[in-house]
Design an enzyme around this catalytic site. Structure first.
Site, PDB file in Angstrom:
ATOM      1  N   HIS A 124      -5.760   2.699   0.902  1.00  4.66           N
ATOM      2  CA  HIS A 124      -5.038   3.829   1.497  1.00  4.66           C
ATOM      3  C   HIS A 124      -5.806   4.461   2.664  1.00  4.66           C
ATOM      4  O   HIS A 124      -5.241   4.738   3.717  1.00  4.66           O
ATOM      5  CB  HIS A 124      -4.766   4.916   0.454  1.00  4.66           C
ATOM      6  CG  HIS A 124      -4.191   4.389  -0.837  1.00  4.66           C
ATOM      7  ND1 HIS A 124      -3.240   3.402  -0.861  1.00  4.66           N
ATOM      8  CD2 HIS A 124      -4.435   4.695  -2.141  1.00  4.66           C
ATOM      9  CE1 HIS A 124      -2.904   3.138  -2.121  1.00  4.66           C
ATOM     10  NE2 HIS A 124      -3.625   3.908  -2.923  1.00  4.66           N
ATOM     11  N   ASP A 136       0.913  -1.131   0.000  1.00  5.26           N
ATOM     12  CA  ASP A 136       0.000   0.000   0.000  1.00  5.26           C
ATOM     13  C   ASP A 136       0.954   1.182   0.000  1.00  5.26           C
ATOM     14  O   ASP A 136       1.590   1.466   1.022  1.00  5.26           O
ATOM     15  CB  ASP A 136      -0.885   0.018   1.248  1.00  5.26           C
ATOM     16  CG  ASP A 136      -1.890   1.148   1.176  1.00  5.26           C
ATOM     17  OD1 ASP A 136      -1.473   2.273   0.838  1.00  5.26           O
ATOM     18  OD2 ASP A 136      -3.075   0.927   1.456  1.00  5.26           O
ATOM     19  N   HIS A 137       1.072   1.852  -1.142  1.00  7.14           N
ATOM     20  CA  HIS A 137       2.188   2.803  -1.247  1.00  7.14           C
ATOM     21  C   HIS A 137       2.043   3.974  -0.275  1.00  7.14           C
ATOM     22  O   HIS A 137       3.011   4.661   0.019  1.00  7.14           O
ATOM     23  CB  HIS A 137       2.392   3.285  -2.692  1.00  7.14           C
ATOM     24  CG  HIS A 137       1.438   4.333  -3.157  1.00  7.14           C
ATOM     25  ND1 HIS A 137       0.182   4.040  -3.642  1.00  7.14           N
ATOM     26  CD2 HIS A 137       1.546   5.685  -3.211  1.00  7.14           C
ATOM     27  CE1 HIS A 137      -0.414   5.175  -3.983  1.00  7.14           C
ATOM     28  NE2 HIS A 137       0.384   6.187  -3.739  1.00  7.14           N
TER      29      HIS A 137
HETATM   30  C1  BG6 Z   1      -3.568   4.775  -6.404  1.00 10.68           C
HETATM   31  C2  BG6 Z   1      -4.911   4.874  -7.080  1.00 10.68           C
HETATM   32  O1  BG6 Z   1      -3.548   3.675  -5.545  1.00 10.68           O
HETATM   33  O2  BG6 Z   1      -3.340   5.955  -5.654  1.00 10.68           O
HETATM   34  C3  BG6 Z   1      -4.967   6.108  -7.961  1.00 10.68           C
HETATM   35  O3  BG6 Z   1      -5.115   3.716  -7.874  1.00 10.68           O
HETATM   36  C4  BG6 Z   1      -4.608   7.337  -7.169  1.00 10.68           C
HETATM   37  O4  BG6 Z   1      -6.286   6.258  -8.522  1.00 10.68           O
HETATM   38  C5  BG6 Z   1      -3.295   7.139  -6.429  1.00 10.68           C
HETATM   39  O5  BG6 Z   1      -4.498   8.420  -8.072  1.00 10.68           O
HETATM   40  C6  BG6 Z   1      -3.012   8.295  -5.503  1.00 10.68           C
HETATM   41  O6  BG6 Z   1      -1.714   8.181  -5.006  1.00 10.68           O
HETATM   42  P1  BG6 Z   1      -0.909   9.473  -4.555  1.00 10.68           P
HETATM   43  O7  BG6 Z   1       0.373   8.911  -4.019  1.00 10.68           O
HETATM   44  O8  BG6 Z   1      -0.732  10.316  -5.783  1.00 10.68           O
HETATM   45  O9  BG6 Z   1      -1.748  10.136  -3.527  1.00 10.68           O
END
Ligand code: BG6
Length: 486
Positions: free
Chosen positions: A237, A174-175
């Protein structure tokens, strides 16, 4: 350390995040020069083609001062490419050869595999890896979302992975957990004595978590339309953020202790079901409007066909345990909103008794805003006396203690979340990865909401691109005498 294998190596994630992250690790001396980085995907590229693609991907980072061309040239020599049809088991032996330099990997060779692939390819890919001897105890596998579309399909993927790898080898990504500011939330909660006594329903009125984006479909039409905001953002997230805010202090910053505490929170989420979906959730879909002063199309125009997929969702959630009794957690996320901002707002309760009288001018309850992106700050709103002579009582006003992370740590390089995650995958630390029971608790909550929507035939309400979602989202929180932080 021997090899990193990137599935989906020619894709967007690889170009924007993974290759620059590996390069960043290399610049920092955290990726040895003899590590092989093997990219694989369907495209018929050769090593030179892949290196060129990687060179283009890291060029902007070099231009930003990360390493230099000489370092990049050396790094690029570590890259190799193997075209692969993921459903063809016989071709995986070429991966083994590229990674280990022979048809069998030595058990002393450590291999990290990063899988970002379509859900339908998970099973054949795992089987192919196992058949090629790429699933032994020396192998770790990172899994990028989407891991299924509901509890049942996610369990199927998890079972397929578990057939070849033990949980200790599996790194579900989960980045958001790789973001500095998200980890800083843990530092703030558990490295300071100030907050813990107040971090509960005695002192907190509500918590708000916003992940607002200005982007629209970004060329991911088919994926996104099949997913929607609830599954794309809340399932992973946002629920992870909620778990980090709400969890009990773990005894150590270790994978087991941290994840044990998060999963308790996820299991304590009060289901939003058919009887509460209408009052506790709002969905929306953006219509044409303007974002950052530029006109943008509506979702349906971008998509080119009718759709009921939500691009916005707001929820009122509860964590049913002692600590959070009666504290609503308001969550909202959406595409094409007024600004890109991710933040957590903790609204505290009023003082139990105002010595300045109930109608003293300017008195507000305290709040703490934790900016995750693009602003990275912690802003504590406190009450202070407005300087001046007092007649008939003192005047109060909110002042802010604002800690800007970028200022406080100006000498530190801002990193891509995947740098930390890839480093942990390579070195075997699981704290920032999601355990199976967490993912399944997240899906159980999400499936309940989706069933609630279906049972009530809820359709997304249109909202103008560039705004803050449908007005029903405002009503959701204002019914409780609270308001979003816009
Ligand atoms: C991803 C989603 O997991 O997270 C995308 O699939 C979203 O739709 C993105 O834009 C958002 O990540 P960040 O790091 O730009 O907030």
């Amino acid at each position: 350390m021997t090899a990193v294998i990137l599935f989906g190596a020619t894709g967007d994630l690889s170009r924007r995040m993974l290759l620059p992250s590996l390069y960043g690790l290399s610049v920092d001396g955290l990726l040895a020069g003899d590590v092989r980085i093997v990219g694989t995907a369907r495209s018929q590229l050769d090593d030179a083609g892949f290196r060129q693609m990687a060179a283009d991907a890291i060029a902007p980072h070099i231009a930003n001062g990360l390493g230099d061309q000489a370092h990049a040239d050396k790094f690029l020599q570590q890259l190799a490419y193997v075209p692969l049809d993921a459903t063809d088991k016989s071709s995986y032996s070429r991966l083994t050869e590229a990674a280990c330099g022979s048809t069998v990997c030595d058990t002393a060779q450590s291999i990290s595999i990063f899988l970002s692939t379509a859900p339908s390819l998970f099973k054949p890919t795992i089987e192919g890896l196992a058949a090629a001897g790429l699933s032994g105890p020396n192998v770790r596998i990172g899994l990028e979302k989407p891991l299924g579309t509901d509890l049942a399909s996610s369990a199927e993927i998890n079972d397929a992975v578990a057939a070849a790898f033990s949980e200790k080898q599996i790194f579900r990504i989960d980045h958001y957990l790789g973001k500095e500011t998200v980890q800083n939330l843990l530092a703030m909660r558990f490295a300071n004595v100030l907050f813990e006594p107040l971090w509960r329903s005695d002192a907190i009125a509500n918590v708000q978590i916003t992940v607002a984006e200005t982007v629209g479909l970004e060329g991911r039409v088919d994926f996104y339309d099949g997913a929607g905001a609830l599954r794309d953002m809340v399932q992973n997230h946002m629920l992870q953020l909620l778990a980090l805010v709400a969890m009990e202090p773990p005894s150590h910053f270790t994978a087991t202790a941290v994840r044990d505490e998060k999963v308790k929170v996820l299991n304590a989420l009060r289901p939003i079901d058919s009887s509460t979906a209408v009052t506790h959730s709002v969905t929306g879909q953006y219509a044409a409007g303007a974002v950052n002063g530029q006109p943008v199309k509506g979702y349906l125009e971008e998509l080119g066909r009718p759709s009921n997929t939500e691009t916005f969702v707001a929820l009122k959630a509860h964590v049913d345990n002692w600590r959070w009794k009666g504290v609503p957690f308001y969550l909202r996320t959406g595409k094409r909103l007024g600004a890109r901002k991710s933040e957590i707002l903790i609204n505290f309760k009023s003082v139990p008794h105002s010595i300045f009288g109930e109608d003293v001018r300017g008195m507000h309850p305290n709040s703490m805003l934790i900016g995750l992106q693009p602003e990275e700050n912690i802003r504590l709103s406190l009450m202070a006396k407005v300087p001046g002579l007092n007649r008939g009582g003192i005047r109060l006003r909110e002042v802010e203690l604002d800690i800007d992370q970028a200022d406080a740590f100006a000498d530190k390089r801002r990193r891509i979340a995947y740098e930390q995650l890839l480093l942990d995958l390579i070195e075997g630390r699981q704290t920032l990865f999601v355990r199976r029971d967490e993912v399944e608790a997240q899906w159980a909550f999400i499936d309940g909401i989706r069933k609630g929507w279906a049972d009530n035939n809820m359709q997304p309400k249109p909202y103008t691109a560039g705004g803050w979602g449908p007005s029903a989202a405002i009503a959701l929180i204002e019914r409780d005498n609270a308001s979003w932080n816009d």
